[in-house]
Write an enzyme that holds these catalytic residues in place. Structure first.
Site, PDB file in Angstrom:
ATOM      1  N   ASP A  58     -15.993  -8.262 -11.388  1.00 11.02           N
ATOM      2  CA  ASP A  58     -15.752  -6.983 -12.070  1.00 11.02           C
ATOM      3  C   ASP A  58     -17.044  -6.460 -12.681  1.00 11.02           C
ATOM      4  OD1 ASP A  58     -13.085  -7.422 -11.559  1.00 11.02           O
ATOM      5  OD2 ASP A  58     -12.461  -7.407 -13.667  1.00 11.02           O
TER       6      ASP A  58
ATOM      7  N   ASP B 249      -4.666  -6.446  -6.502  1.00 17.63           N
ATOM      8  CA  ASP B 249      -5.476  -7.513  -7.081  1.00 17.63           C
ATOM      9  C   ASP B 249      -5.023  -8.875  -6.535  1.00 17.63           C
ATOM     10  OD1 ASP B 249      -7.414  -8.682  -8.698  1.00 17.63           O
ATOM     11  OD2 ASP B 249      -6.881  -7.474 -10.446  1.00 17.63           O
TER      12      ASP B 249
END
Ligand SMILES: *[C@@H]1O[C@H](CO)[C@@H](O)[C@H](O)[C@H]1NC(C)=O
Ligand SMILES: *[C@@H]1O[C@H](CO)[C@@H](O)[C@H](O)[C@H]1NC(C)=O
Ligand SMILES: *[C@@H]1O[C@H](CO)[C@@H](O)[C@H](O)[C@H]1NC(C)=O
Ligand SMILES: *[C@@H]1O[C@H](CO)[C@@H](O)[C@H](O)[C@H]1NC(C)=O
Length: 430
Positions: A224, A163
């Site tokens: 997301d 990430d």
């Protein structure tokens, strides 16, 4: 990629194949999009094992999913990676600066969990972050790329989702993604490298996909996913809106990642689940489910395990599909497949009314000779032999999709069903 009209179509095709194949991250992995399960969308950062032992992020959750992936047929159709997302870590590194899991929720340690997952013939994925802290605030990998890569290799990890929260500067973001890729390589272990580099970068600078592809096996470009139609359609719209940039970057070894499959959860209607499955196949997307395999309903399971649709997603040619045109709130998406076949998806983007019919004409599939058309979704149906004078009428529910596969009939098997100008670069007719 220059102006499509100034170069012959075949030259462009070769150029895009070359981009796709010559410059992928050289680790021999992800030659087709990764398939598996990833905890994030469904289980988030649930660390409360006292009050919610069944759903908290713990070794038990991943062992249960691994068991079910084998016993319920997921592994048989290709789902292989069981992936941990954020919130597996302890609050601090150990005395030697090594990462350690939360010992209450992962009492056996990650190596034991990897051994267990491997004993089932599956692979284990894990999560870290390029910055000082992960998105949920656990220790990040910044300053420890080589040590963390080696720790993952020692544990037997097979995939790293990396990430980009808390990255510092854009230079550090890029250096961090590159350094971790090199550190993984240096361990000598085969580890799929899943990046979010372009997602964090795109707010400031257009990502260089040629470079990203040299370092990553797949990369998240956009937000997301949530368990909703609204989220799904923003992902489709972003993808279509940036297809000139991102479609040529996809190919064996490196893929655009539009995020997890949320099929089998709470937020999508049946037609919307069909749309996600069909479009993730068209987009050559990693198929990482985030759902509860313990309770998934049979229809969602059958959709996720549909072998014909998975075969389109995993097609060895590895060319990502694209939106060809929009007409009357229909979207026509196409993906060129190996052996000259073609996948066609018709999405009904209208969110009101009833099912509507869309007519595909011979020139919609550039059918020069006879071809066999099969409807794969929403249900399988053989539509028989067709030629360039045929018209195929499909009925599409609001927010639903009809997915077709076109293959050359046996007596014309040497003819491609799509012309070379029919690949991604023809979409500037939008
Ligand atoms: C590391 O990279 C080299 C060349 O760049 C490649 O040949 C090798 O297979 C890679 N090793 C691993 C474990 O990815
Ligand atoms: C990446 O690696 C290079 C070479 O070892 C090093 O100089 C640089 O500081 C590293 N960058 C980061 C962000 O770790
Ligand atoms: C993108 O990256 C490639 C490979 O690293 C490099 O050759 C190229 O110059 C870069 N393009 C731009 C516009 O920076
Ligand atoms: C195309 O198919 C139609 C209907 O089956 C048939 O009448 C026609 O002769 C075919 N045309 C060609 C060029 O094969």
């Amino acid at each position: 990629m220059g102006s499509p009209t100034s170069l012959p179509a075949t030259a462009l095709l070769w150029l895009s194949l070359w981009t796709a194949w010559a410059q992928a991250l050289d680790n021999g992995l992800a030659l087709t999009p990764t398939m598996g399960w990833l905890h994030w969308e469904r289980f988030l950062c649930n660390t409360n094992c006292d009050s919610d032992p069944h759903n908290c992020i713990s070794e038990q959750l991943f062992m249960q999913m691994a068991d079910l992936m084998v016993s319920e047929g997921w592994k048989n159709v290709g789902y292989q990676y069981v992936c941990i997302d954020d919130c597996w870590l302890a609050a601090t590194r150990d005395a030697q600066n090594r990462l350690q899991p939360d010992m209450k929720r992962f009492p056996s340690g990650i190596k034991k969990l990897a051994d267990y997952v491997h004993s089932k013939g599956l692979k284990l994925g894990i999560y870290q972050d390029v910055g000082k802290k992960t998105c949920a605030g656990f220790p990040g990998s910044f300053g420890f790329y080589e040590l963390d890569a080696q720790t993952f290799a020692d544990w037997g990890i097979d995939l790293l989702k990396f990430d980009g929260c808390n990255y510092g500067t854009l230079n550090l973001l890029a250096e961090g993604y590159r350094n971790m890729s090199l550190a993984l390589n240096k361990t000598g272990r085969s580890i799929v490298y899943s990046c979010e580099w372009p997602f964090y970068m795109k707010f400031f600078k257009q990502p260089n996909y040629t470079e990203i592809r040299e370092y990553c096996n797949h990369w998240r470009n956009f937000d997301d996913i949530y368990d909703s139609w609204n989220s799904l359609k923003t992902i489709l719209d972003w993808t279509a809106g940036h297809q000139d940039l991102i479609v040529p970057a996809a190919g064996p070894g490196g893929w655009n990642d539009p995020d997890m499959l949320v099929i089998g959860n709470f937020g999508l209607s049946w037609d919307q689940q069909v749309t996600q499955m069909a479009l993730w196949a068209i987009m050559a997307a990693p198929l990482l489910m985030s759902n509860d395999l313990r309770t998934i309903d049979p229809n969602s399971k059958a959709l996720l395990q549909n072998k014909e649709v998975i075969a389109i997603n995993q097609d060895p040619l590895g060319k990502q599909g694209y939106l060809e045109r929009k007409v009357e709130d229909f979207e026509l998406w196409k993906r060129p497949l190996s052996q000259g076949a073609l996948a066609v998806a018709v999405v009904n983007r209208r969110e009101i009314g009833s099912s509507r019919s869309f007519v595909l004409l011979g020139n919609d599939w550039a059918c020069k000779q006879k071809c066999v058309i099969t409807r794969l979704l929403p249900t399988h149906k053989d539509l028989g032999l067709h030629n360039c004078t045929s018209a195929i009428k499909v009925q599409v529910n609001p927010t639903g999709t009809v997915l077709l596969k076109l293959t050359a009939s046996e007596d014309t098997a040497h003819h491609k069903l799509f012309s070379e100008s029919d690949t991604w670069h023809s979409m500037d007719t939008l």
